[in-house]
Design a protein around this motif. Structure first.
Motif, PDB file in Angstrom:
ATOM      1  N   THR A  36      -9.578   5.147   0.402  1.00 14.12           N
ATOM      2  CA  THR A  36      -8.140   5.290   0.167  1.00 14.12           C
ATOM      3  C   THR A  36      -7.503   6.157   1.244  1.00 14.12           C
ATOM      4  O   THR A  36      -6.454   5.809   1.809  1.00 14.12           O
ATOM      5  CB  THR A  36      -7.880   5.903  -1.222  1.00 14.12           C
ATOM      6  OG1 THR A  36      -8.400   5.031  -2.227  1.00 14.12           O
ATOM      7  CG2 THR A  36      -6.390   6.119  -1.461  1.00 14.12           C
ATOM      8  N   THR A  77      -8.898  -3.410   6.567  1.00 11.93           N
ATOM      9  CA  THR A  77      -7.676  -2.613   6.517  1.00 11.93           C
ATOM     10  C   THR A  77      -6.651  -3.306   7.410  1.00 11.93           C
ATOM     11  O   THR A  77      -6.987  -4.239   8.153  1.00 11.93           O
ATOM     12  CB  THR A  77      -7.922  -1.180   7.034  1.00 11.93           C
ATOM     13  OG1 THR A  77      -8.126  -1.225   8.457  1.00 11.93           O
ATOM     14  CG2 THR A  77      -9.122  -0.559   6.351  1.00 11.93           C
ATOM     15  N   ASN A  85       2.381   2.026  -3.257  1.00  8.68           N
ATOM     16  CA  ASN A  85       1.407   2.226  -4.331  1.00  8.68           C
ATOM     17  C   ASN A  85       1.374   1.052  -5.305  1.00  8.68           C
ATOM     18  O   ASN A  85       1.157   1.223  -6.505  1.00  8.68           O
ATOM     19  CB  ASN A  85       1.702   3.526  -5.095  1.00  8.68           C
ATOM     20  CG  ASN A  85       0.478   4.029  -5.857  1.00  8.68           C
ATOM     21  OD1 ASN A  85      -0.628   3.535  -5.663  1.00  8.68           O
ATOM     22  ND2 ASN A  85       0.686   4.996  -6.733  1.00  8.68           N
ATOM     23  N   ASN A 119     -14.356   5.213  -3.012  1.00  9.88           N
ATOM     24  CA  ASN A 119     -12.967   4.910  -3.342  1.00  9.88           C
ATOM     25  C   ASN A 119     -12.029   5.964  -2.767  1.00  9.88           C
ATOM     26  O   ASN A 119     -10.978   5.640  -2.199  1.00  9.88           O
ATOM     27  CB  ASN A 119     -12.815   4.821  -4.856  1.00  9.88           C
ATOM     28  CG  ASN A 119     -11.477   4.245  -5.252  1.00  9.88           C
ATOM     29  OD1 ASN A 119     -11.176   3.085  -4.968  1.00  9.88           O
ATOM     30  ND2 ASN A 119     -10.649   5.049  -5.904  1.00  9.88           N
ATOM     31  N   ARG A 168      -1.492   9.287  -4.253  1.00  9.60           N
ATOM     32  CA  ARG A 168      -2.532   8.271  -4.399  1.00  9.60           C
ATOM     33  C   ARG A 168      -3.867   8.855  -4.841  1.00  9.60           C
ATOM     34  O   ARG A 168      -4.700   8.145  -5.401  1.00  9.60           O
ATOM     35  CB  ARG A 168      -2.714   7.514  -3.074  1.00  9.60           C
ATOM     36  CG  ARG A 168      -1.500   6.710  -2.641  1.00  9.60           C
ATOM     37  CD  ARG A 168      -1.148   5.639  -3.649  1.00  9.60           C
ATOM     38  NE  ARG A 168      -2.120   4.563  -3.658  1.00  9.60           N
ATOM     39  CZ  ARG A 168      -2.049   3.502  -2.869  1.00  9.60           C
ATOM     40  NH1 ARG A 168      -1.037   3.371  -2.028  1.00  9.60           N
ATOM     41  NH2 ARG A 168      -2.972   2.562  -2.922  1.00  9.60           N
ATOM     42  N   THR A 169      -4.097  10.132  -4.552  1.00  5.83           N
ATOM     43  CA  THR A 169      -5.379  10.756  -4.922  1.00  5.83           C
ATOM     44  C   THR A 169      -5.240  11.678  -6.127  1.00  5.83           C
ATOM     45  O   THR A 169      -6.190  12.369  -6.494  1.00  5.83           O
ATOM     46  CB  THR A 169      -5.936  11.555  -3.726  1.00  5.83           C
ATOM     47  OG1 THR A 169      -4.946  12.516  -3.304  1.00  5.83           O
ATOM     48  CG2 THR A 169      -6.290  10.626  -2.573  1.00  5.83           C
ATOM     49  N   ILE A 218       0.844  -1.201   0.000  1.00  5.50           N
ATOM     50  CA  ILE A 218       0.000   0.000   0.000  1.00  5.50           C
ATOM     51  C   ILE A 218       0.877   1.247   0.000  1.00  5.50           C
ATOM     52  O   ILE A 218       0.653   2.189  -0.768  1.00  5.50           O
ATOM     53  CB  ILE A 218      -0.937   0.005   1.230  1.00  5.50           C
ATOM     54  CG1 ILE A 218      -1.955  -1.129   1.137  1.00  5.50           C
ATOM     55  CG2 ILE A 218      -1.641   1.352   1.360  1.00  5.50           C
ATOM     56  CD1 ILE A 218      -2.730  -1.360   2.420  1.00  5.50           C
ATOM     57  N   ASP A 258      -4.267  -0.966  -4.871  1.00  2.00           N
ATOM     58  CA  ASP A 258      -5.283   0.042  -4.553  1.00  2.00           C
ATOM     59  C   ASP A 258      -6.095  -0.439  -3.363  1.00  2.00           C
ATOM     60  O   ASP A 258      -5.921  -1.558  -2.868  1.00  2.00           O
ATOM     61  CB  ASP A 258      -6.170   0.332  -5.762  1.00  2.00           C
ATOM     62  CG  ASP A 258      -6.875  -0.922  -6.287  1.00  2.00           C
ATOM     63  OD1 ASP A 258      -7.041  -1.893  -5.512  1.00  2.00           O
ATOM     64  OD2 ASP A 258      -7.251  -0.935  -7.472  1.00  2.00           O
ATOM     65  N   VAL A 259      -7.002   0.413  -2.914  1.00  2.00           N
ATOM     66  CA  VAL A 259      -7.747   0.112  -1.692  1.00  2.00           C
ATOM     67  C   VAL A 259      -8.618  -1.130  -1.865  1.00  2.00           C
ATOM     68  O   VAL A 259      -8.767  -1.941  -0.948  1.00  2.00           O
ATOM     69  CB  VAL A 259      -8.591   1.340  -1.279  1.00  2.00           C
ATOM     70  CG1 VAL A 259      -9.636   1.666  -2.340  1.00  2.00           C
ATOM     71  CG2 VAL A 259      -9.262   1.114   0.059  1.00  2.00           C
TER      72      VAL A 259
END
Length: 1007
Positions: free
Chosen positions: A929, A718, A662, A925, A958-959, A659, A665-666
């Motif tokens: 995330t 998680t 990267n 999402n 990530r966003t 994670i 993904d979530v």
């Protein structure tokens, strides 16, 4: 005419070995004439005809010319040699095996046994020599036969000696015992090449003799120790005493624990205590090939099982490399090895020889065998093949090592066949070298030298490369060394290096590193730890110089070191793989929570060296196999708890790093973490049931199911999630009892079993804990029983459950248990979620009321509190759960415990518009995330406004946002969209309706 004009080559494993040549033609011809006459004198009139077959004459000439030992054996046993020539080594071996199988060691005296074994050894030496030289057998068959005979000889001798002790009244015989040694507690371990079934032609046999005082039935007047010491000495005498018939095997007992102080036969308690407390790495290496070969085999195997943790460490053991390297240097120093040559070269212990090939396999085995059971292979060639399968050795390098190994072992045999000497050294006199060259089938010494030196150089190059890769401290890019003298305040060059690496407070960094090297922390108190850390210090500076704040990163690493219980293993690990410092730096700077995990269990880094660590997503079956392999080492239930925790923590750490990097993904990480949890829960259920049954037995006709809810049920775990579980059981005989020593009623049985499962999942051991478990979603919540009967579960859900409980049921699914009960629970859930009797007004009102109550309880004003804030993840969950319960009866196709899957299906079936589904999916999402990264990196502090700069950088990447302000606006916009949808679907319609009377979800009055 010269012999061998028609000689052929034979293939032994991986290299072609020519048939041997006589080193002196005239002498071999004369000796052959004499030998033929000897055979005729013994009445072997067909011997001349036998020599005409195949290459028999040429082979015999080569033996008579080069090997006084084999020549003597042939002269003593010409009839056996005639059998070899007329039949085959295979048939001769079968005959010898038959002779020894019917031999009863209880029915003969010691002198007769000694004679039988010595005659047997002569035959084995002759037939393996002939099979080797003629190319009839490959190397494994030759060494395997030698090992078989050694093992058989020791077994017969031990059975004979144990029977004598029983006859004297010193031991009590076992009832209906298949052999005198059965259940005697006295066991002999074969070590080294005997243990690996790789015995060479004139090898000693290495033995360790043990006895189990808890098994021994001693009836003598002294002590079991006295008796077994005497038996062991007599065993050695039977094996190596030289008589007119020769000897069987030279016997070496020096591999036992502390041979200078320990007796020749050691109690297993003393041996186990030694290995578990002061056992050395070379003894671990020796134990790789250990196996019980005689006496009480079961007791010997149980002992090896008990010390398995000593041999196969749970964590990667790079500290063992130091010891192997030291052993290698000591061997070279003792044998005065310099450049690789031919004359006087030791092909076993010298550079590039057999020992380096063995070490090549053992280095990997000692480091990784605890984690990778596939590496626990005794024979050297088999171990090398496994290294290829595991991706640790290139196939072309394996070919080099395997070919060289077979060549060296063949050469070793030739050297030993000459005079039955335990030698591995090529002679120095030219005429002796020539004889060895001919015996190896080379026509010139030059060809022999070229082949031998080439193999030695290739092996030594590979072995040196392995040591450099795994042992030596890598050169710094700057090739400069940090110095911290104690006689001055600050070394100027060291300060300069620190400054050049971007540290704003060079003296502060200097003080931190100097404290390490002065042993201020537990991890740095040993000289060995400080030595390794000293060599790593400049690489640590270089790694942390890449951080946004090198000074802060170094301080966090200092805090990390301060919490370590010990350092040698970790420092050796990093020393072997310095690139790990980059990963550690990233964790220290971006993820304080992960850093805390690493400080508590630094050997979580073991998993990073798995070849596919950064891209691996094993399926359920692969995870189950991986865990099962690890649990094969468990000796008891406590071991099970530790091994499962270690395995699960490594898996979760791997996902955490993926994670952070990267890689995932979530959505992918949630499904993978869920998969890990499912495997753990299923396996712990098996193990707990098995352990529980030892005391309480089982319930006839009983079955048990574990129901996953919440994030576990929705495939959205998680790295820090609790497990929401419900336990359900069924029994065809509800009034019965379990069949164990401590019988329990059905209700009591499953309640106690459930508590044991919870304890197994939540208990803290030396390897940490697995998961926190939340049982509040069970029927009646905390007021309800810990495990509920299937009928009660059905009745409760159909008649007594509140709306919020049916909302929770939208994410429920069975994950463990017998098939028939899990199917029954699935049917119940499906029936509840698709029930047409649901009171729609009551549903809407109760959903809105529950959400308002949660808002009052979890006052969340910050947009970073993405779960409970207005427009957060809880609002999305409530929207999905309401829609699913509202439309499940008419459109059961939309049923799904996963939010994103439900939104997609709801849009496809017209429950919501595509635009609404897209808005909710985008918000889900985005916020999942953000939540995932915050919880991974900051743990319980995830709601804090103070986030490490490195974490902010990760969030932006990530966003796909350029600044923190832009990210906040993006989250705010998504939450506003979610809240507007929530208002439209739930809040506004609920406010405009007249509150209904309190009823259950299906419209029946509340009791």
């Amino acid at each position: 005419m010269k012999s061998f004009k028609l000689r052929q080559a034979f293939v032994t494993n991986r290299f072609s070995v020519p048939l041997p040549l006589p080193s002196d033609e005239a002498t071999s011809d004369k000796k052959l004439v004499d030998f033929i006459q000897l055979c005729l004198d013994r009445g072997l009139t067909d011997f001349e005809k036998l020599l005409a077959r195949d290459h028999n004459r040429d082979l015999l000439r080569a033996i008579l010319s080069n090997s006084p030992y084999l020549s003597t054996l042939a002269a003593r046993h010409p009839d056996f040699l005639a059998d070899l020539l007329s039949s085959s080594p295979d048939n001769c071996l079968l005959a010898l095996e038959s002779e020894l199988e019917v031999l009863d060691p209880r029915a003969i005296d010691t002198d007769s046994l000694k004679q039988i074994l010595r005659l047997g050894k002569a035959k084995v030496a002759l037939l393996t020599g002939w099979a080797d030289l003629s190319g009839t057998w490959p190397l494994p068959r030759i060494t395997g036969t030698l090992s078989w005979f050694a093992e058989t000889s020791v077994r017969l001798a031990v059975d004979h000696l144990i029977f004598q002790a029983i006859s004297r009244g010193d031991l009590e015989a076992g009832e209906n015992a298949p052999s005198p040694s059965w259940n005697s507690g006295y066991t002999v371990l074969g070590m080294g090449k005997l243990g690996g079934r790789e015995l060479n032609y004139s090898s000693d046999i290495d033995l360790i003799v043990l006895f189990d005082q808890d098994v021994v039935r001693y009836t003598g007047r002294k002590s079991p120790g006295d008796l077994f010491i005497k038996i062991t000495r007599n065993l050695v005498n039977i094996m190596q005493d030289r008589t007119a018939d020769g000897y069987v095997f030279r016997t070496d007992l020096r591999l036992r624990p502390d041979p200078g102080a320990m007796p020749v036969a050691i109690s297993m308690v003393a041996a186990e205590t030694y290995y578990q407390s002061v056992g050395l790495n070379w003894e671990r290496a020796a134990m790789i090939k250990a196996r019980p070969i005689a006496g009480d085999i079961e007791a010997g195997q149980e002992f090896l099982d008990r010390i398995r943790g000593f041999v196969w460490r749970k964590h990667l053991d790079y500290a063992a490399l130091e010891d192997i390297y030291a052993i290698k240097k000591l061997i070279h120093k003792h044998h005065k090895h310099g450049d690789i040559t031919l004359a006087g070269q030791d092909i076993k212990l010298g550079p590039g020889g057999i020992r380096e090939i063995e070490f090549y396999a053992q280095i990997h085995q000692l480091i990784s065998g605890g984690r990778e059971p596939a590496l626990r292979v005794a024979p050297t060639c088999d171990a090398l093949n496994v290294l290829v399968e595991e991706g640790r050795l290139a196939p072309e390098d394996n070919d080099i090592l395997q070919t060289a190994y077979v060549y060296f072992r063949t050469l070793e045999h030739r050297l030993q066949m000459i005079n039955d000497d335990q030698t591995h050294t090529i002679p120095e006199r030219p005429e002796d070298i020539y004889r060895v060259a001919c015996f190896m089938g080379f026509e010139t010494v030059e060809d022999f030298e070229k082949a031998t030196v080439a193999h030695l150089e290739k092996v030594h190059k590979l072995f040196d490369a392995l040591l450099k890769e795994s042992h030596q401290t890598p050169q710094s890019q700057t090739e400069r060394v940090l110095q911290f003298p104690t006689d001055e305040d600050y070394h100027p060059e060291t300060l300069e290096i620190i400054s050049e690496n971007g540290f704003e407070d060079p003296r502060g960094a200097y003080d931190i590193i100097q404290n390490w090297l002065m042993g201020r922390y537990r991890a740095c108190r040993t000289e060995r730890a400080r030595k390794i850390l000293s060599g790593l210090s400049i690489h640590i500076l270089e790694a942390f110089s890449q951080a946004d704040s090198p000074d802060g990163a170094l301080r966090r690493f200092d805090d990390f070191l301060s919490k370590l219980p010990s350092g040698v293993q970790l420092f050796s690990f990093i020393n072997a793989h310095p690139w790990l410092l980059e990963l550690i730096s990233e964790i220290m700077t971006s993820a304080p929570s992960l850093s805390e995990q690493l400080a508590r269990r630094p050997l979580l880094l073991d998993a990073v060296l798995t070849p596919d660590f950064f891209e691996s997503f094993p399926d359920r079956e692969e995870l189950e196999e991986s865990l099962a392999e690890q649990l094969a080492m468990a000796l008891d239930f406590q071991d099970v708890l530790d091994i499962v925790r270690k395995w699960a923590n490594e898996q979760k750490f791997q996902v955490g790093v993926q994670i952070l990097r990267n890689v995932v993904d979530v959505r992918t990480s949630g499904r993978y973490l869920t998969r890990i949890a499912e495997v753990v829960v299923c396996r712990m259920l098996q193990e707990v049931k098995k352990e529980f049954a030892l005391k309480h037995g089982v319930i006839e006709g009983g079955s048990f199911c574990i129901l996953a809810m919440g994030k576990l049920g929705g495939y959205e775990l998680t790295p820090v999630s609790d497990l929401d579980l419900v336990f359900i059981y069924d029994c065809s005989k509800p009034g019965g009892f379990s069949d164990g020593k401590k019988s329990l009623s059905v209700n009591h049985y499953y309640a106690r079993l459930s508590q044991h499962i919870i304890n197994a999942l939540t208990a803290m051991t030396g390897e940490g804990r697995l998961y926190e478990v939340d049982m509040r979603l069970r029927p009646s919540g905390n007021a309800g029983p810990i495990a509920v009967n299937l009928d009660t579960f059905n009745q409760y859900q159909e008649g007594k459950a509140w709306t919020w409980e049916h909302m929770a049921l939208t994410r429920a699914r069975p994950i463990a248990g017998e098939r028939h009960i899990t199917d029954a629970v699935e049917r119940t859930i499906h029936n509840i979620l698709t029930n047409k009797k649901r009171d729609q007004d009551n549903l809407l009102f109760e959903v809105a009321k529950m959400r308002n109550r949660m808002r009052q309880e979890f006052k969340a004003d910050s947009l970073w509190a993405v779960k409970h804030t207005k427009g957060g993840l809880v609002d999305i969950e409530f929207i999905c759960q309401y829609l699913l319960l509202s439309h499940g009866a008419d459109k059961p196709e939309i049923l799904s415990p996963n939010i994103l899957d439900f939104l997609r299906q709801a849009a496809e079936h017209g429950v919501i518009s595509a635009d609404v589904a897209e808005a909710l999916s985008h918000a889900t999402n985005l916020m999942q995330t953000v939540q995932l990264l915050l919880r991974l990196c900051m743990g319980s502090a995830s709601k804090s406004e103070n986030k490490p700069q490195a974490l902010v950088k990760t969030l932006l990447q990530r966003t796909n946002t350029a600044s923190l302000e832009e990210l906040e606006e993006k989250i705010r916009t998504a939450q506003q969209a979610v809240y507007e949808i929530y208002q439209e679907i739930i809040e506004t319609p609920a406010k405009n309706m007249i509150p209904p009377a309190p009823v259950t979800p299906f419209g029946t009055p509340v009791e």
